[in-house]
Design an enzyme around this catalytic site. Structure first.
Site, PDB file in Angstrom:
ATOM      1  CE  LYS A 103      -2.357  -9.690   4.023  1.00  0.00           C
ATOM      2  NZ  LYS A 103      -3.324  -9.605   5.106  1.00  0.00           N
ATOM      3  CG  HIS A 145     -16.721   5.862   5.889  1.00  0.00           C
ATOM      4  ND1 HIS A 145     -17.861   6.447   5.387  1.00  0.00           N
ATOM      5  CD2 HIS A 145     -15.688   6.599   5.417  1.00  0.00           C
ATOM      6  CE1 HIS A 145     -17.524   7.485   4.634  1.00  0.00           C
ATOM      7  NE2 HIS A 145     -16.209   7.599   4.641  1.00  0.00           N
ATOM      8  N   GLY A 186       0.853  -1.191   0.000  1.00  0.00           N
ATOM      9  CA  GLY A 186       0.000   0.000   0.000  1.00  0.00           C
ATOM     10  C   GLY A 186       0.888   1.240   0.000  1.00  0.00           C
ATOM     11  CD  GLU A 188     -12.489  13.175   3.598  1.00  0.00           C
ATOM     12  OE1 GLU A 188     -13.075  12.159   3.986  1.00  0.00           O
ATOM     13  OE2 GLU A 188     -11.333  13.157   3.154  1.00  0.00           O
ATOM     14  CG  HIS A 230     -13.342   3.396   6.670  1.00  0.00           C
ATOM     15  ND1 HIS A 230     -13.303   2.962   5.360  1.00  0.00           N
ATOM     16  CD2 HIS A 230     -12.723   4.608   6.683  1.00  0.00           C
ATOM     17  CE1 HIS A 230     -12.684   3.876   4.623  1.00  0.00           C
ATOM     18  NE2 HIS A 230     -12.313   4.872   5.396  1.00  0.00           N
ATOM     19  CD  GLU A 246      -6.152   0.457   8.637  1.00  0.00           C
ATOM     20  OE1 GLU A 246      -6.068   0.494   7.388  1.00  0.00           O
ATOM     21  OE2 GLU A 246      -7.189   0.156   9.247  1.00  0.00           O
ATOM     22  NE  ARG A 298     -14.522   9.124   8.328  1.00  0.00           N
ATOM     23  CZ  ARG A 298     -13.558   8.873   7.452  1.00  0.00           C
ATOM     24  NH1 ARG A 298     -12.730   7.867   7.652  1.00  0.00           N
ATOM     25  NH2 ARG A 298     -13.420   9.617   6.380  1.00  0.00           N
ATOM     26  CB  SER A 319      -5.249   6.819   7.084  1.00  0.00           C
ATOM     27  OG  SER A 319      -6.213   7.037   6.111  1.00  0.00           O
ATOM     28  CD  GLN A 362     -15.147   6.216  -2.584  1.00  0.00           C
ATOM     29  OE1 GLN A 362     -15.768   7.108  -2.032  1.00  0.00           O
ATOM     30  NE2 GLN A 362     -15.734   5.152  -3.094  1.00  0.00           N
ATOM     31  N   GLY A 363     -11.474   9.589  -0.789  1.00  0.00           N
ATOM     32  CA  GLY A 363     -11.444  11.009  -0.409  1.00  0.00           C
ATOM     33  C   GLY A 363     -10.153  11.697  -0.751  1.00  0.00           C
ATOM     34  N   GLY A 364      -9.041  11.228  -0.179  1.00  0.00           N
ATOM     35  CA  GLY A 364      -7.791  11.873  -0.525  1.00  0.00           C
ATOM     36  C   GLY A 364      -6.773  11.927   0.593  1.00  0.00           C
ATOM     37  NE  ARG A 377      -8.450   7.087   9.428  1.00  0.00           N
ATOM     38  CZ  ARG A 377      -8.983   7.349   8.238  1.00  0.00           C
ATOM     39  NH1 ARG A 377      -8.422   8.235   7.443  1.00  0.00           N
ATOM     40  NH2 ARG A 377     -10.059   6.715   7.830  1.00  0.00           N
TER      41      ARG A 377
HETATM   42  C1  SIN Z   1     -13.602   8.927   2.510  1.00  0.00           C
HETATM   43  O1  SIN Z   1     -13.336   9.275   1.363  1.00  0.00           O
HETATM   44  O2  SIN Z   1     -14.634   9.218   3.084  1.00  0.00           O
HETATM   45  C2  SIN Z   1     -12.602   8.088   3.247  1.00  0.00           C
HETATM   46  C3  SIN Z   1     -11.424   8.869   3.573  1.00  0.00           C
HETATM   47  C4  SIN Z   1     -10.767   8.343   4.793  1.00  0.00           C
HETATM   48  O3  SIN Z   1     -11.132   7.270   5.294  1.00  0.00           O
HETATM   49  O4  SIN Z   1      -9.906   9.036   5.313  1.00  0.00           O
END
Ligand code: SIN
Length: 519
Positions: free
Chosen positions: A46, A238, A27, A124, A345, A369, A284, A385, A58-60, A380
């Site tokens: 793996k 999440h 990763g 976010e 998540h 992680e 969150r 992350s 997705q988010g960034g 978090r």
């Molecule tokens: C998300 O795009 O909502 C996830 C981003 C994250 O877990 O930091």
């Protein structure tokens, strides 16, 4: 607990290969480490090297580089989300070194989205400013693509795919190698430096946004080898996974709420307004718990996400993957409300490390992680992350470049376990169900104790069997880790961040402003 999963005889007879540094996981953290480390690294994954949990992000990447932003503001937001348990020194390291990591990503070729010549920063939950760099809604995938291509071009970086870490080998409290299962069978990697970048354990919960590989085997290999673990009870859900039967659950990025999407209950009401001043963009943990309570109150298994206030241009430009997924299910977010529910998540706990990625076991390191650096505290901050994986991956590369890998002799401990016996009929599905039901978003002593008892019983039953297959190792490892998560959650008699006890609803700083460490 067993020291090794496989019989010693199998490990002794396995073919051996040398490596300067063995990196477990491909990763962002593992790839970033390898690209910055001047020595030779062997990376194992793996599955295929370019598929990892990071690719699903997705988010960034959160970073204080926008106009009006500052490392102080990023630091404050991270601490606030972390509910009093962040390690402040580590958070400073994260926010201060973040901009340098973003520069590295630009240099390596990642093209974050721009608008009118400026970086298009997303927002976010719990961030007071727009500071999330993204590539549409496929940021992780794009970063991994670029890092992987770069790594492939470096002769000093080697990959072994479909190769699974079983155990870290030690002698006199020092790493001497690793026992792995590859495509052609068991193998011993002779090395004095093992870097775990193997991810967390959110797939131990049903439902989860993580792929089935995310069951924390790296954490358990570290623990069996003698490294300390910390904060295992903190598991982030999440708030908005698409409500479907997908495994893993498809994520609806929090940045969608950052652009104006609203949460609605079955009656169409915005229930977050009463819960927190930041409403849909509260931390969150607060949003996930509020959705869960709403679902309990309405006796339903989802709430709705209403995208209609998002500018249609922004929707198409920024969220093509989410749009396409919804459309494949016959939903058009431009007019339909999208059913969502929380899913496990991200895991804040893991192998305890110092600010350079070193664990309590000499020769064993952890980044991303799998590690518990303390930057996330009890919850978090969104999009911190990937930043953490890269900041600490790069720091570890610097740290290890000053050390010389040694070759240490392998020493085998006497076998203490395993008479050949069939494995009892226990399944990962049953374990995940228990974790979701009893160790999930809202917890209490009775459920946690039941879960802990069950996992301990399974663990003891399995302990008497001989493992010769990957699935058996994975199940034993999962039951052991699940028992530790349930036990730490039972021990922490308060509510804080992602750990919510309905029998101890208050945060108790006097007694619990501390980390639960397992050694
Ligand atoms: C998300 O795009 O909502 C996830 C981003 C994250 O877990 O930091």
């Amino acid at each position: 607990m067993r020291r090794f999963l496989f019989p010693t005889q199998v490990m002794k007879e396995a073919p051996r290969i040398p490596a300067d540094v063995l990196v477990v996981g491909t990763g962002v953290a593992g790839l970033f480490f390898a690209l910055h480390h001047p020595g030779r690294s062997l990376l194992i994954s793996k599955s295929e090297a370019f598929t990892s949990n990071s690719s699903l992000a997705q988010g960034g990447v959160a970073c204080a580089i926008g106009a009006g932003d500052s490392t102080q503001a990023h630091f404050n937001d991270t601490l606030k989300a972390g509910a009093g348990l962040c390690d402040e020194e580590m958070v400073w390291t994260l926010v201060r070194e973040g901009p340098g990591v973003i520069k590295d990503l630009f240099r390596l070729g990642v093209q974050f989205d721009r608008q009118l010549g400026h970086l298009d920063l997303g927002k976010e939950g719990s961030h007071t400013l727009r500071r999330v760099l993204h590539v549409q809604d496929r940021t992780g995938d794009e970063i991994i693509r670029v890092l992987y291509e770069r790594a492939l071009a470096e002769a000093r970086i080697r990959f072994m795919e479909r190769t699974y870490l079983v155990d870290v080998l030690t002698d006199q409290d020092q790493v001497t190698g690793a026992f792995v299962l590859g495509t052609s069978g068991p193998l011993v990697v002779e090395t004095s430096q093992v870097v775990l970048a193997s991810g967390g354990y959110a797939f131990l919960f049903e439902p989860s946004t993580n792929p089935p590989d995310a069951v924390g085997e790296g954490i358990m290999a570290a623990y069996r080898a003698g490294a300390n673990l910390s904060d295992l009870e903190f598991v982030q859900f999440h708030p908005t996974a698409l409500h479907s039967n997908d495994v893993p659950r498809f994520l609806i990025s929090e940045t969608v709420r950052g652009e104006g999407a609203l949460l609605r209950n079955q009656a169409g009401e915005r229930f977050m307004l009463e819960v927190h001043p930041m409403a849909e963009l509260a931390p969150r943990d607060v949003v996930a718990q509020a959705i869960y309570r709403q679902m309990q109150q309405e006796k339903t298994d989802h709430v709705f996400l209403d995208f209609r206030s998002i500018d249609p241009d922004v929707l198409t430009r920024h969220f093509p993957v989410i749009l396409a997924k919804c459309q494949s299910l016959g939903l058009d977010p431009r007019k339909d409300w999208v059913p969502v529910s929380p899913a496990a998540h991200y895991t804040m706990g893991g192998v305890r490390t110092d600010s350079w990625g070193a664990t309590s076991l000499p020769g064993l390191y952890a980044v991303g992680e799998v590690a518990c650096t303390g930057v996330h505290g009890a919850n978090r901050l969104a999009s911190n992350s990937m930043l953490e994986g890269m900041v600490f991956g790069r720091r570890l590369a610097t740290h290890l470049s000053a050390t010389r890998p040694q070759s240490l002799p392998l020493v085998w401990e006497e076998e203490k376990t395993s008479k050949e016996r069939p494995l009892p009929p226990i399944s990962l599905e049953a374990l995940r169900y228990q974790m979701g039901e009893r160790v999930g978003i809202l917890r209490d002593a009775s459920g946690l104790r039941q879960a802990w008892d069950t996992f301990c019983r399974w663990q003891v039953k399995m302990e008497r069997s001989t493992f010769l297959r990957l699935e058996e190792c994975r199940l034993y490892s999962s039951a052991t880790l699940a028992s530790l998560v349930a036990l730490t959650a039972l021990t922490r008699e308060e509510s804080r961040g992602a750990h919510q006890r309905i029998d101890f609803p208050e945060r108790n700083d006097r007694q619990w402003h501390t980390h639960i460490q397992i050694s």
